[in-house]
Each structure stands twice: as C-alpha cells, then as structure tokens.
Write a protein that holds these residues in place. Structure first.
Motif, short mmCIF file in Angstrom:
data_model
loop_
_atom_site.label_atom_id
_atom_site.label_comp_id
_atom_site.label_asym_id
_atom_site.label_seq_id
_atom_site.Cartn_x
_atom_site.Cartn_y
_atom_site.Cartn_z
N ASN A 1 22.94 11.43 38.46
CA ASN A 1 22.60 11.67 39.72
C ASN A 1 23.77 12.45 40.37
OD1 ASN A 1 20.79 12.62 41.78
ND2 ASN A 1 21.01 10.70 42.81
N PHE B 1 18.62 15.11 46.76
CA PHE B 1 19.13 13.71 46.55
C PHE B 1 20.34 13.61 45.58
CE2 PHE B 1 14.82 13.30 48.05
CZ PHE B 1 14.80 11.96 48.79
N SER B 2 21.03 14.64 45.45
CA SER B 2 22.10 14.77 44.60
C SER B 2 23.37 13.52 45.23
CB SER B 2 22.56 16.25 44.64
OG SER B 2 23.97 16.03 44.05
N GLY B 3 23.79 12.87 44.49
CA GLY B 3 24.91 11.91 44.85
C GLY B 3 24.47 10.66 45.62
N ILE C 1 14.63 16.65 42.39
CA ILE C 1 15.74 15.68 41.58
C ILE C 1 16.10 16.17 40.27
CG2 ILE C 1 16.53 13.46 40.85
CD1 ILE C 1 14.77 12.47 43.25
N MET D 1 17.77 19.62 40.24
CA MET D 1 19.18 19.33 40.68
C MET D 1 20.03 19.04 39.64
SD MET D 1 21.25 16.61 41.68
CE MET D 1 20.10 15.16 42.12
N VAL D 2 19.46 17.73 39.08
CA VAL D 2 20.21 17.23 37.66
C VAL D 2 20.33 18.29 36.54
CG1 VAL D 2 19.84 15.46 36.09
CG2 VAL D 2 19.23 14.93 38.08
N SER E 1 22.80 20.64 37.67
CA SER E 1 24.25 20.33 37.74
C SER E 1 25.08 20.17 36.30
CB SER E 1 24.49 19.14 38.52
OG SER E 1 23.74 18.05 38.01
#
Lengths: 255, 319
Positions: free
Chosen positions: A4, A123-125, B60, B63-64, B67
């Motif tokens: 994450n 919700f990154s990090g 989420i 985002m993952v 990244s």
C-alpha cells in the motif's frame, strides 16, 4: 516491493530509530484511550460539535486540494512559509475554538485524513498517515486545549473596554494576568502556541521517519533543524492571525 | 541571449507552471464545475448501483496498480476512468471537467518536479550521464530550489510521476459523485468506524460542494458591488481569485451558523440515541459488485504478470 505504498524501510541513513517512533505513537494511543475513558470519549461531543468538526475538515480539504493548492503554485518551494500549512492551521483553529473540548484536534485530523483519502489519495500509505497526523498535529492541538481550559482563544474573556475599567479598580497579580488578558491577546497567544507546535511534525516526524519509512532516502538532520527554525516566524504570524479569525468567527456564531 | 531576455523568459516559464493550472480552474472549470464533481446526483448507470465499499476498494486497487507499474499503465487507467465519466449523470460535462482536472494534475505535477529534481536522480532514472538542457535558469533561481537548468528528462520525469496521481484522483471523485453520503456512512460503519465519526465525515462530504457554491455566490455578489469593474477584462480571473479569498471567512460563518439547525434535525431523528443503528435499505452486495470484485482480482493478476514482464515501476520515483 511495498505494501500500500509503504516500503517499510527502517535503516535509511539518519532515520529516527523505529523504537522511538513506536514508543511515541504507543504513548500517544495509550494517552488517547485513557483520556477518552476518563472523560467519556466520543459521547462527550455533542451533535453540533460533530457538525463543526465536519465543516472544518471540509474547509481544510477544499483549501488543501483546490484553493490553496493552486495559490501555492505561485510561491516557490521554500522552508519559510507553507500555503497548505496556513489553511489547514486556520481551519483547525476555528474548529477548536468552536468545540473547545480535548480530543477535537485528533478527531478533526482523523476526518480530514479520511476525507482526503476518499476524494484524492485513495488510502495510499495508510494507516501511517492516520497515526502521524492524529498523534502529532491533532495531539499537539489537544494539548494546548487542555492547558487553556474553557476560555480557549479568549472566547469567554470580557470585552477590552469593560476589562480596562475593571483593571483600574483592581490591580492584576500573577496568573490572574493571563486569565484576565483581553480576548484578542489570548486568541493570538494561543494561536501562536499551536502554530509553533505545528512547526515540529513535518520536518521532524515526516522528514526524519515517515518519508524514509514509506519511500526510502537519506535523512539530512541539518535540513530538519534549519526547516524548523526557518518556519518559526511565519508560524507566529499565521498562528496569531488564525487565533484572531477564530475569535471573530466564534463571536459571530454567537458563542 | 542577453540578461534581460533570459530573466523575462525564465519568469514567464515560472508563472506558466503556476498560473496556467489556476487559469484552467477559473476559466474552464469554474467553481460550479468543482461543485458538480464533488456532489452526488441521482442516476441509474453502473457506478450508481455499486456498493460504496467496492468503489473504495476499486480506488485502492487503482492506486496500488499505478504505484507499482510503469507510467503508461497509469496513463491507460486514467484514460479508461475518464471515459467512464461519460456514463455518469450529465456525463459530457463531467467528462470535460474531469479532462481539465487531469490536465491540471499533469501540468501541475510535471511543473512541480521538472525544475526541482536533482540531476543525480534524473541520471539514475534515465540511465544516462548526459541530460538534454532545454533552458538555463538565471543563477539566483537556485535559491527557490531550482536546478541550474530545465532538462527534457526533468519534464518527462515529472510527466511520468503525474500518471501515478491522475487515475487515483479521478477514481476517488467517482465515489463522491455516485454515492450518497448516507451510503458511504453505512459502508464505513460496517467496517467498524463509530457513527459519530462517520456522521462528521458525511457532514464534511455534504459541505465541500456547498463551500464552492457559497464562494461562487460571494464572488458574484462582490462583482455586482463593483469589484474590478473599471479594470481590463484580462485581470478578471485575478479579481475572481481575490473575491474568492475574501469570501472564505463569511462563508465559514454562514455554514457554521447553520450547524445548530442540522444538529436539531439529527437529534430529533434520534441520532446516537441507541448504540446501533438499523437501516431501511441495507447495503447489499449485488451482481455489479461481484463483477467489479472479479475485475479487481483480474487487475491484480495482470499487474503481477506485467511486473514480472519487466514493466514495473520504471523510474526512481521518490515522494
């Protein structure tokens, strides 16, 4: 590979030892639970308090992601002044002034974080940012609220004129001096205090641990100390202005 | 090139990075556009039928994936999510607003990284010892944290980083545009967040579009009262910005004054009278949610394959 957005690096050069961070966050969580148990926790907050917190968090988000984010582009990256810091501090000072209960700082930071995750960060990090923001910015604000008592930001202080007349008849002594300070002075003073407390987390916690823990990199302690000192003058000015805006808004709302 | 020309062009470049996104915001999107993309409007397409918890999970996963994979996968996801805005209520308008927001993210992020990224990182990221200089800044620009020159690698690096943010930002707005605050409240309560906190969150979600609406009204009233009426038209965006700035405190007072009415309304509906709440419409997992979850599993599997094929994080992204 990270989880994450968290690389989980614990041995970056200069990084604050994780034991100290765990101890700090552990003590913070423990304090929150004990304080919550003793004072009634969330139940102590009335419905109107929760609404004030929601409105304040919404303003902080609008500033952080829209208005302030674009104004900030006109100001080059510098260690002396932060447009994001300014808006967030003022929004949170207003919430603190309206609610005036210990715990409001942490709850407001929780809502601000959750909202930021929902509308932008995804919700990154997390959960690092929840812990970091609540137990640094939020906790420090609550500390000042606990110290200040019910007359936070001088909302209960009498008007300057009445006070001057009173002081003529009875001279002030010791602590009485602070409690009988005109509201404006008290608001500015407490705003400055919170502003100064808020100088610490970004360079120290974020630069010294959170950032290398999440993304890696070398920690430059010279830069951390310089960033903290360089930010103090603007924190004093913004804190004072924020305190005065808070007092004006609280009075305008009729409290 | 003489000293004056270098300085003028450098400052123009500096203000381009700062002012262009603001200009897009004020001229193309406007406060009403921001209000539109932060407010729920009822409709019947698939996003609206999806459980908010599944939409949060989708955000989420996006985002993952963005990244851990190479930049162009983030770009593809951005394009797909943006295209899906057409399925929303008033889809064309939301698509255009989303497009401008994406442009702002790309220009803003690129400009936030391109002049500042140290050469060492660029050389490491592009596996090269020689960078292509596009423009040399006056030496005093280094005080602002600028590198001595703007390089093409710096711009590409900034652009690639922007692809990590664009898709997530667009996906996050989908949740806000297609779920009622009470649906979000129910989903968050299910994962154990106390009602008091979710109530504050719902108030905040409802307040964000109202802030834009009231600031917009405040700016219009200031214009009606003659703000900047004798100034040339090209200065209008700056007056708008100054009007928006002056409108913030009155808007806070106005919103906070209404808090007591909202509290009375919630309390008379027995808010927090019992420790548990029941709902008229339970949050069910439907067919669309199951399909979305399968799609997410597929995305994770594909990401694993793509990373194994060597299309993982392609640049030394840091921060």
């Amino acid at each position: 590979m990270s989880f994450n957005g968290i690389s989980g690096i614990l041995n970056s050069p200069g990084e604050i030892p994780w034991e100290i961070v765990v101890l700090f966050f552990g003590a913070g969580i423990l304090f929150t639970f004990i304080w919550g148990k003793r004072t009634g926790g969330l139940a102590r907050f009335t419905t109107v308090d929760l609404i004030y917190i929601g409105i304040g968090a919404a303003f902080a988000v609008v500033w952080e992601f829209y208005i302030g984010a674009f104004l900030g582009k006109f100001i080059p990256s510098n260690p002396f002044f932060g447009i994001g810091y300014t808006g967030r501090l003022i929004a949170l000072l207003i919430v603190a002034g309206l609610v005036r209960k210990v715990g409001v700082g942490m709850i407001a930071m929780f809502i601000f974080n959750l909202l930021s995750d929902l509308i932008s960060y995804g919700f990154s990090g997390e959960p690092m940012y929840f812990l970091y923001e609540m137990l640094t910015y939020g906790l420090m604000m609550d500390l000042v609220i606990a110290l200040a008592g019910p007359n936070l930001f001088g909302v209960k202080s009498p008007e300057k004129r009445t006070l001057a007349a009173k002081n003529k008849t009875s001279p002030r002594k010791g602590l009485e001096y602070i409690t009988r300070m005109p509201g404006e002075y008290l608001a500015a003073f407490e705003g400055i205090l919170i502003g100064l407390f808020w100088v610490v987390p970004e360079p120290l916690f974020y630069g010294g641990f959170i950032s290398p823990f999440l993304y890696g990199g070398v920690v430059d302690w010279g830069k951390i100390v310089f960033d903290m000192i360089a930010f103090i003058p603007s924190a004093v000015i913004i804190g004072a202005i924020g305190g005065l805006i808070t007092l004006r808004i609280v009075k305008a709302v009729g409290q | 090139m003489n000293w004056l020309t270098v300085n003028i062009i450098s400052w123009l470049l500096f203000f381009f990075g700062a002012a262009f996104p603001v200009l897009i915001l004020l001229k193309a999107i406007g406060l009403t556009g921001l209000m539109k993309v932060t407010r729920y409007e009822s409709y019947h397409s698939f996003y609206y039928k999806m459980n908010p918890a599944v939409k949060i999970m989708l955000g989420i996963i996006v985002m993952v994936v963005a990244s851990v994979t190479i930049w162009w996968i983030g770009a593809i996801m951005t394009a797909i999510i943006l295209a899906s805005y057409l399925t929303l209520k008033d889809g064309k308008r939301k698509f255009i607003t989303g497009l401008f927001l994406t442009m702002m993210t790309i220009i803003g992020t690129t400009w936030a990284f391109a002049p500042y990224t140290p050469y060492v990182i660029l050389e490491e990221a592009f596996h090269t010892g020689s960078l292509t200089t596009l423009w040399t800044w006056p030496s005093y620009f280094t005080v602002m944290g600028y590198q001595p020159a703007l390089t093409s690698q710096g711009i590409v690096y900034g652009f690639q980083i922007s692809m990590r943010f664009a898709a997530v930002s667009l996906m996050s707005l989908v949740l806000v545009m297609t779920s009622t605050p009470s649906q979000v409240l129910r989903s968050l309560n299910k994962v154990g967040i106390p009602t008091s906190l979710t109530f504050s969150l719902v108030v905040a979600m409802r307040t964000i579009p109202r802030i834009f609406e009231y600031i917009d009204t405040s700016v219009k009233i200031q214009f009606m009262k003659g703000l900047g009426s004798n100034s040339p038209a090209f200065l209008r965006p700056f007056y708008m910005l100054s009007g928006a700035f002056s409108g913030i405190v009155p808007v806070i007072v106005f919103l906070v004054r209404g808090a007591k009415d909202t509290a009375i309304s919630a309390d008379t509906r027995a808010f927090r009278a019992y420790s548990k709440r029941t709902y008229m419409y339970p949050m069910a997992i439907g067919k669309i949610d199951k399909m979305a979850v399968s799609f997410m599993v597929l995305m994770i599997l594909l990401t694993g394959i793509v990373v194994m094929l060597g299309f993982g994080r392609g640049i030394a992204y840091n921060g």
